[in-house]
Design a protein around this motif. Structure first.
Motif, short mmCIF file in Angstrom:
data_model
loop_
_atom_site.label_atom_id
_atom_site.label_comp_id
_atom_site.label_asym_id
_atom_site.label_seq_id
_atom_site.Cartn_x
_atom_site.Cartn_y
_atom_site.Cartn_z
N GLU A 136 0.83 -1.20 0.00
CA GLU A 136 0.00 0.00 0.00
C GLU A 136 0.87 1.26 0.00
O GLU A 136 0.55 2.25 -0.69
N ASP A 168 2.00 6.76 -6.73
CA ASP A 168 0.92 7.69 -7.07
C ASP A 168 1.34 9.12 -6.76
O ASP A 168 1.08 10.04 -7.55
N LEU A 218 2.51 1.74 -3.44
CA LEU A 218 1.52 2.31 -4.37
C LEU A 218 1.29 3.78 -4.06
O LEU A 218 1.24 4.61 -4.98
N SER A 259 -2.35 -0.22 -17.44
CA SER A 259 -1.62 -1.40 -16.96
C SER A 259 -0.44 -1.73 -17.86
O SER A 259 0.29 -2.68 -17.62
N LYS A 277 -0.30 -4.11 -12.52
CA LYS A 277 -1.65 -4.15 -11.95
C LYS A 277 -1.77 -3.20 -10.77
O LYS A 277 -2.77 -2.50 -10.61
N GLN A 330 -1.61 0.55 -11.95
CA GLN A 330 -2.70 0.99 -12.82
C GLN A 330 -3.62 1.95 -12.07
O GLN A 330 -4.19 2.88 -12.66
N GLN A 331 -3.74 1.75 -10.76
CA GLN A 331 -4.58 2.62 -9.94
C GLN A 331 -4.07 4.06 -9.92
O GLN A 331 -4.84 5.01 -9.77
N ALA A 332 -2.75 4.22 -10.09
CA ALA A 332 -2.14 5.55 -10.07
C ALA A 332 -1.97 6.13 -11.47
O ALA A 332 -2.29 7.29 -11.73
N GLY A 363 -3.25 4.92 -14.44
CA GLY A 363 -4.41 4.84 -15.32
C GLY A 363 -4.20 3.91 -16.50
O GLY A 363 -5.00 3.90 -17.44
#
Length: 383
Positions: free
Chosen positions: A85, A92, A88, A150, A141, A144-146, A148
């Motif tokens: 976490e 980000d 990430l 993958s 993967k 991708q949350q940061a 946008g």
């Protein structure tokens, strides 16, 4: 002759010296980003920036100009001391910081190009390469949350020969890595804060910062200054004024070649977990790193070079990066970065009305804009 406050004229005192609402110590990316945010949010604030050097001292104008958020092997090393976490969150943070830098200054003004970045693994690093390649899907993967997308990291072994490298067995490509001109970045940022009526005074070294009668007194090499609030944005040099801050200096030694005809490099390149890095610039190769050869020797506030690091960089340049090519090293320099065991920067109040924004862990280009904004927000929230 020692200059004291008594040598200042009435005009100098009323225009440049007295009654600043906020004084920022350090005119690097973090300090000027803080000034920019303060003035955008509160245009009437009187903001003064004091800089110890002729140019920003530290790394803001001395770094390699990498707009990056970490190679795969660097992310793996972060995981060894932090949670997934947290890794990430920091990816980000760095990605958002890069977008804020571009938004604030404009791509053309900082010569931003997203050519992509490459992580190189030498022939003798087969196991490390395999481990890193195996983690590509995981980080794609996760990030991708940061980012946008993958499609961030991918294997790029087929490009090794195209670049002309020797002794490189594997290579990983990062499609979202870019490069900038840090000189243009700082010049543009200076112009931005000047337009907002921020005063920047150079060759002014801070000797003491003390609270007195609800204001902060700064004793400097040019005399005494007073402010309502102070922001410390000196990164690696932070604990020279506040020894309790956990910031460790780390010197980065850098060289640049003379222009090379037919240079094949285009993009940013890293190896050995990011301890070595190089890129193309104006048909030259800019190459730096080697701090890991002797951490203790490079844990310094002194600028300069060492024979040991120069020999390693020259050897890699000749044997791996530019084999069988004629080149000549033009000149060397160094910058001082701020590091710590925690991968997060330190943004906090250290004493009443005194705040700090330091320890960018060698990622100042990526994090500096947001770090500056965060400390400015702290100051504004306390006003």
């Amino acid at each position: 002759m020692t200059i004291t406050t008594n040598t200042f004229s009435y005009w100098e005192r009323t225009t440049f010296i007295d009654n600043a609402d906020v004084i920022i110590i350090g005119s690097g990316l973090v300090g000027l980003s803080a000034a920019l945010h303060l003035k955008k949010q509160r245009p009437a604030l009187k903001v003064l920036v004091l800089e110890r050097g002729f140019l920003p001292t530290g790394a803001s104008t001395k770094n390699a100009g990498f707009a990056c958020f970490g190679t795969v092997s660097e992310q793996i090393s972060y995981l060894n001391k932090s949670s997934e976490e947290e890794v990430l969150r920091m990816a980000d943070y760095k990605w958002r910081g890069l977008q804020r830098l571009r938004q604030n200054l404009g791509d053309a003004n900082i010569d931003y190009h997203q050519y992509g970045g490459y992580e190189l693994f030498r022939d003798e690093e087969r196991k490390k390469a395999e481990v890193s390649v195996d983690q590509i899907d995981r980080f794609n993967k996760l990030f991708q949350q940061a980012i946008g997308s993958s499609a961030i990291y991918s294997v790029a072994d087929k490009k090794i020969n195209d670049f002309g490298f020797k002794g490189v067995g594997r290579m990983i490509f990062n499609a979202f890595e870019g490069q900038i001109d840090t000189g243009k970045m700082m010049r543009t940022l200076l112009n931005k804060v000047y337009e907002l009526d921020v005063m920047v005074l150079n060759n002014c070294e801070i000797q003491r910062v003390e609270e007195e009668n609800n204001s902060i007194n700064l004793t400097t090499s040019q005399g005494n200054f007073k402010a309502g609030k102070v922001i410390l944005a000196t990164n690696a040099f932070a604990n020279q004024l506040f020894p309790g801050l956990k910031v460790i200096p780390g010197r980065g030694q850098v060289l640049v070649t003379k222009p090379i005809a037919g240079l094949k490099l285009k993009g940013t390149y890293h190896f050995n977990e990011g301890y070595y890095y190089f890129r193309n610039v104006d048909n030259r190769v800019l190459f730096g790193g080697g701090r890991n050869i002797d951490f203790e020797a490079e844990k310094t506030w002194e600028f300069g070079q060492t024979d040991l690091v120069q020999q390693h960089l020259s050897k890699y340049l000749k044997e791996m990066i530019l084999p069988n090519q004629d080149f000549e090293i033009d000149y060397w320099w160094s910058g001082i970065m701020g590091f710590g065991d925690d991968i997060s920067p330190i943004v906090k109040q250290v004493e009443p009305n005194i705040y700090c924004a330091v320890r960018c862990n060698g990622m100042g280009v990526a994090m500096g804009s947001l770090v500056g904004e965060e400390v400015a927000t702290l100051v504004l929230g306390d006003k």
